[in-house]
Structures are given as structure tokens and as C-alpha cells.
Design an enzyme around this catalytic site. Structure first.
Site, PDB file in Angstrom:
ATOM      1  N   SER A 105       6.216  -6.950  -1.883  1.00  0.00           N
ATOM      2  CA  SER A 105       5.799  -7.020  -0.556  1.00  0.00           C
ATOM      3  C   SER A 105       6.066  -8.601  -0.185  1.00  0.00           C
ATOM      4  O   SER A 105       6.106  -9.344  -0.979  1.00  0.00           O
ATOM      5  CB  SER A 105       4.499  -6.831  -0.430  1.00  0.00           C
TER       6      SER A 105
ATOM      7  N   CYS B 100     -21.557  -8.838  -0.349  1.00  0.00           N
ATOM      8  CA  CYS B 100     -21.915  -9.176   1.102  1.00  0.00           C
ATOM      9  C   CYS B 100     -20.733  -9.300   2.079  1.00  0.00           C
ATOM     10  O   CYS B 100     -20.866  -9.114   3.236  1.00  0.00           O
ATOM     11  CB  CYS B 100     -22.892 -10.303   1.122  1.00  0.00           C
TER      12      CYS B 100
ATOM     13  N   THR C 143       0.833  -1.082  -0.037  1.00  0.00           N
ATOM     14  CA  THR C 143       0.130  -0.113  -0.005  1.00  0.00           C
ATOM     15  C   THR C 143       0.873   1.312  -0.113  1.00  0.00           C
ATOM     16  O   THR C 143       0.673   2.095  -0.858  1.00  0.00           O
ATOM     17  CB  THR C 143      -0.729   0.156   1.133  1.00  0.00           C
TER      18      THR C 143
ATOM     19  N   HIS D 123       4.564 -10.097   2.407  1.00  0.00           N
ATOM     20  CA  HIS D 123       3.287 -10.698   3.013  1.00  0.00           C
ATOM     21  C   HIS D 123       2.762 -11.928   2.217  1.00  0.00           C
ATOM     22  O   HIS D 123       1.783 -12.843   2.502  1.00  0.00           O
ATOM     23  CB  HIS D 123       2.233  -9.742   3.487  1.00  0.00           C
TER      24      HIS D 123
END
Lengths: 211, 387
Positions: B204, B326, B76, B206
Site C-alpha cells: 500500500s 477505550c 484492505t 498510505h
């Protein structure tokens, strides 16, 4: 494991009651659509003399809260008269379920709308409908009380998101007190349109945001 | 709840590899200092050496020079720095137009939107049904005002890869900077910056069994970019803040542990899962059938909703992800599935399976079995697909 759902919700989600269709129902409804998300169908068998709901079934194309609410409202409605069943609110359904995450309230509203629409369908089919009422600011506001503010799970009228409503010759204009790029702006827009557009004398729904 | 959870959400986060933790541990307890000055005390200097060693290894995996890689807190931040840093450096001098793919992950998508509010123009390219950007549209969209093209290496949800060689060539010809978010490809899929003239790359730890909270940005030497966060002079005066030395060491170790053999194994699982899932009626594969991430499968199951599917799978010990509205925090259906021309229904029933080091071949058959049952159950209660 701390899921955001109560044990009651999960129980109804796992083993939903009154699931399926009724062959040759006295009334039915479909709320929502696959195009915009969840969808609920409700089927009724009604005693013509007493107007008591003898049997009720539902189908859901939706998330856990939608399925669980469909399950609980069918349980609540079974055996009640149509007038009594109309009073079942999403607040009552939510309470029976031991609460729902605020962001999921609209899914439970949809299931309750399904029940109400099925009752309305019965009334229309059986000549029980009173005269059609013209759409006014009050009518719009009443409908908007079923549009959720997902941040808190209360409706957008109560949480003061409805800045202004005007109704002019079939055009309903709603000003929502949110920036247009707010996380939930497009979701709220869709829900408002969904609730207002079906009104019989509404031709156009305009939503504005207060940027 | 389960002794054995089958985790197929490796695009979201991965289990840390013990060898990574082992490499990091000394930098928490022994060499915990930071190098505030090159003339400082030895503890700090040793720590700095570890940081530079990690930088060098990560740079090598990209074919880059060590001074071209800076550490950040993750993808990010890297993508924010790439877009906003270039916009700041060139917005006044050169122009205020950037080009992105509409399927980018949120860091790029929302950085672009934020720049738009500051008066930048953003072009979102046309993509085909698999999610690949239209290269002609890219060529036509570049104007003298254009400063940056940002197109991901592969998609976070549907796994489709982009043709970085072709895109970088176009950007080079038109003298426009090119940034790519390689969060889901690095270092599994080779990206050598000596061969592919990309200017900025987001990476990244992760996604590769490294720690969370550490990422990097490759910045080609000489790329105009301005610091975006104010603070000290760390990371070549581009990214202030106390260096995450254990993180950097862990990141480098994680990169080293990714092997072509492992990637081939994950691809085998992916292929088997896709083949078997598509035997379930009313299913379709989202994303490109072959030109996709080796460890990503994304399937839509018609007439069922993703969150319900996901919860039922969770009860059976499987962790997956869905593009259903949802499930999302904004109640919006996946912009990726909608962006490739899918409708809400396709997003509603989409499930992403992403594979990692700790998945085993047998897990694939188990999840296929579980999904078949759950989908059948949910279809029984669905008002759709019966007539």
C-alpha cells in the site's frame, strides 16, 4: 479541534476535582478491574449523625470519560446525604458534563457504580443494610439497565437487546439479541457478567447470542 | 491548534510527499483519460502508458514481472482479494483450509473469519511472546486440505517481523500458497520474490508518504485466484473498476523516494525512543526487541490508560496511537497485545510510536519528556501501583 468530548468533559479531564485518597475513610469501593479495563476507586467521609457526605475522593485508571465522570459525581455528591447521593445517575452525570459520546457511556456508568458501591459499603459497615433480596428476573433486568449498548449509549434493556432472562437455581441465563460476532458482542458479554456475577446468590452466568 | 504537530502515527497514515503530488498532478488535469481500449484515442493511451510505467516500477521493487502486480484501492482490498480469490479458485478443487497468524491486521483476520462462516476451516497459529509464529505449529497444521497460508511480513502494532524465508520454504515444500501482508514493510525492508517464494503480497502507498486509496497485490504468475468483485476486465481481469492512474503514479513515486538511508535514520529514532522510554519506571517494550520494523516502537506504561495518555499528548501537540480498549471502535483491547499473552492491563496502557520522513531527531526527546510528565500525572490519580 473537534474532539468527541464536550468542553466541560475536557475541563474535568484536564483538572479533575477531588482526586486522590482519604486516609482512614468511612467507606470505600473499587469498581471495575485492570483485567477488564477501566477501574475507579471512591473514598467517603460521612457525618455519622446526618449521613451527609463530608468529603469524597476518587482515583481512576481509565479513559477521559471515566476521569471526567469521577470528577463530576464527586462534586455532585459532596454535601449530599447518602440517600440523596444514591439518586445520582449516569444520566445526570452525563448531562452535567454536556453529554458524552454514546460509545463512552459505560465508562461514566462505572464511575457512578463506584459512588453507589461506596455508599453501599458505608451502609454495610454501619449496619444500615436491609435484608438481602433473592435474585429474580426483575433484579437481573434492573442490573442489566446499567449495561450499555455502545452503538447508541442507552442501556441494553431499553434498546431491546435483552431477548430473554431466566433464573434457575443460581444460574442466570441471558439471551442477547445480537449475532455472536457482532462488533460489541464480547464487550456486552463481559459487562453483563460483571454486573450479574457479584449478586450474592448467583453461581453462574450464561450469555447466549441469537445467531 | 498547534503550528507544529509531532506526528508519530505513520503506521496509520503518512503525510504526502510534495514530489508525489507533483508526479500525480498531470494525471488529474491533462492525462485524465483511461485506456478503455488499446486502439483508443491518444489521451487514453498516454494515461495507460503512465499506469504501466508505474506498475513496472513497483514490480521492480519486488523483483517481480509487471504483469504480476495489480492495483487495488489499498491493503484492505488487496488482502480480501488474496484470501477470498484463492478460496474461490481452490475451495472446490483442492480444499477448504487456510492458516493465518492470530495477530494479522483486520483485512486478513476478518477475511478469514468471513471464509470460516462459509464453511472454510481456519487455523490460527501459536505465537511467542514477541509475536513470532511457531514454525513447527505451521508445519504440523498443513494438511492435504490446506490451500493458503497468510502471515504478515511485520505487525501493524508491535512491529515484530516474521521469518518470511522460513515460512515460504515450508509452504513451498508442502505445495501450499503463501500470502503475506507487507503493508508496513514495503518497500523499506527488501522482499524479493525471486529469492523468497511468496505467491501473493499485499502492499500500500498510505504508509510511505504516498496517497491514500491506492495499493497493490503481487500475484505470482500462474497462481490460482478468482476475481472477487464483478465489473469490467481491468487489471488482468482480476480487479474491475476505473484505474486509479494518478494514484498508481503517486504510489510508484512514493516507492522510489524510500531509501535505505532514510530507513536507517528512522531506525535511529526508534532506538533512541525505546532506550529512553524504558527508563521510565514500570514500562515494557511490546514486540521483538530487534527483529522489528525499523520505524515502530510500542511501549506499555503500567497503571495508566492509553486514551487518557493519548489525549494529554494531543494537548501537547503529539499524535500517537494506543491499543487500549477505550480507544478502539469495538471497545476491544488490542488483539495483538492479548495475542502475545499480554493481559488487558498491558493493552490498556500501550502506546505505539511510528516514525516517518517528517519526524526529526529532536522530536524523540520532546515526546519522551511529554510522556514522562503525563504518565506521572496519570499515575498520581490512578488507584493502582501505589502500594
Amino acid at each position: 479541534m473537534p474532539l468527541p468530548y464536550s468542553d466541560i468533559v475536557m475541563e474535568h479531564f484536564r483538572n479533575p476535582r477531588n482526586v486522590g485518597r482519604i486516609d482512614d475513610p468511612d467507606a470505600k469501593s473499587v469498581e471495575g478491574s485492570p483485567a477488564c479495563g477501566d477501574m475507579v476507586a471512591v473514598y467517603l467521609k460521612v457525618d455519622p449523625e446526618t449521613h451527609r457526605i463530608e468529603d469524597i475522593k476518587f482515583e481512576s485508571y481509565g479513559c477521559a470519560s471515566n476521569i471526567a465522570t469521577g470528577s463530576i459525581i464527586t462534586e455532585l455528591a459532596k454535601g449530599r446525604t447518602l440517600e440523596e447521593a444514591k439518586q445520582i445517575s449516569w444520566q445526570e452525570a452525563t448531562k452535567e458534563l454536556g453529554g458524552l459520546p454514546p460509545i463512552k457511556t459505560h465508562c461514566s456508568v462505572l464511575a457512578v457504580d463506584g459512588l453507589r458501591a461506596a455508599i453501599q459499603n458505608y451502609e454495610e459497615r454501619h449496619g444500615l443494610v436491609t435484608e438481602r433480596e433473592p435474585t429474580t428476573v426483575q433484579v437481573v433486568e434492573k442490573r442489566l439497565k446499567r449495561v450499555m449498548n455502545p452503538v447508541v449509549g442507552l442501556d441494553i434493556v431499553r434498546t431491546h437487546l435483552v431477548h430473554e432472562i431466566t433464573v434457575t437455581a443460581g444460574v442466570v441465563r441471558v439471551v442477547v439479541d445480537l449475532p455472536s460476532d457482532h462488533q460489541f458482542a464480547s464487550n456486552i458479554r463481559e459487562e453483563i457478567v460483571e454486573k450479574i456475577e457479584p449478586l450474592w446468590d448467583v453461581e453462574q452466568v450464561e450469555i447466549e447470542f441469537t445467531d | 491548534m498547534f503550528e507544529h504537530v509531532v506526528y508519530f502515527d505513520n503506521a496509520a497514515a503518512t503525510r504526502l510527499d510534495e514530489r508525489v503530488l507533483e508526479a500525480m498532478t498531470p494525471y488529474f488535469f491533462d492525462l485524465y483519460a483511461v485506456a478503455t481500449s488499446q486502439f483508443g484515442y491518444s489521451l487514453g493511451i498516454d494515461a495507460r502508458d503512465a499506469l504501466e510505467d508505474a506498475r513496472g516500477r513497483i514490480a521492480a521493487a519486488l523483483g517481480a514481472q509487471p504483469q504480476e502486480v495489480l492495483f487495488t484501492s489499498g491493503s484492505t482490498e488487496s488482502s480480501n482479494l488474496a484470501l477470498k480469490g484463492v478460496a474461490q479458485a481452490l475451495g472446490e478443487k483442492r480444499g477448504r483450509h487456510i492458516i493465518i497468524s492470530p495477530l494479522e491486521d483486520f483485512p486478513v483476520l476478518h477475511s478469514a473469519r468471513s471464509l470460516e462462516r462459509q464453511g472454510f476451516q481456519v487455523t490460527r497459529l501459536r505465537v511467542d511472546g514477541a509475536g513470532r509464529v511457531d514454525l513447527d505449529h505451521l508445519r504440523e497444521s498443513i494438511t492435504p486440505e490446506t490451500i493458503l497460508v497468510s502471515i504478515q511480513a511485520a505487525n501493524q502494532e508491535i512491529g515484530t517481523r516474521q521469518d518470511l524465508a522460513a515460512i515460504s520454504k515450508i509452504a513451498r515444500e508442502k505445495e501450499v500458497l503463501f500470502h503475506t501482508d507487507a503493508t508496513h514493510t514495503f518497500p523499506r525492508l527488501t522482499l524479493d520474490v525471486r529469492e523468497i517464494p511468496v505467491d501473493l503480497v499485499t502492499i500500500s502507498a498510505h504508509t510511505i508518504h504516498g496517497p491514500k486509496g491506492i495499493g497493490g497485490l503481487y500475484v505470482r504468475e500462474g497462481t490460482p485466484i478468482r476475481k472477487w468483485m464483478d465489473g469490467g476486465f481491468q487489471e488482468f481481469d482480476l480487479r474491475p473498476g476505473v484505474e486509479n492512474i494518478p494514484g498508481a503514479v503517486g504510489f510508484a513515486k512514493a516507492v522510489e523516494l524510500v531509501t535505505p538511508e532514510e530507513t536507517a535514520r528512522l531506525q535511529g529514532m526508534r532506538d533512541r525512543l525505546i532506550e529512553r522510554m524504558l527508563q521510565i519506571p514500570h514500562t515494557l517494550l511490546n514486540g521483538h526487541p530487534t527483529y522489528r520494523l525499523p520505524h515502530n516502537a510500542n511501549i506499555s506504561y503500567r497503571f495508566v490508560e492509553g486514551e487518557s495518555l493519548l489525549l494529554h499528548l494531543d494537548m501537547r501537540g503529539f499524535a500517537v496511537s494506543t491499543g487500549s480498549a477505550c480507544f478502539s471502535r469495538s471497545l476491544e483491547a488490542s488483539h495483538v497485545i492479548l495475542g502475545i499473552g499480554g493481559n488487558h492491563e498491558r493493552a490498556h496502557g500501550s502506546v505505539r510510536f511510528t516514525f516517518g520522513r517528517y519526524n526529526e531527531a529532536g522530536d524523540v526527546d520532546a515526546v519522551v519528556e511529554a510522556v514522562s510528565q503525563v504518565v506521572a500525572d496519570l499515575r498520581r490519580i490512578s488507584p493502582l501501583g501505589k502500594d
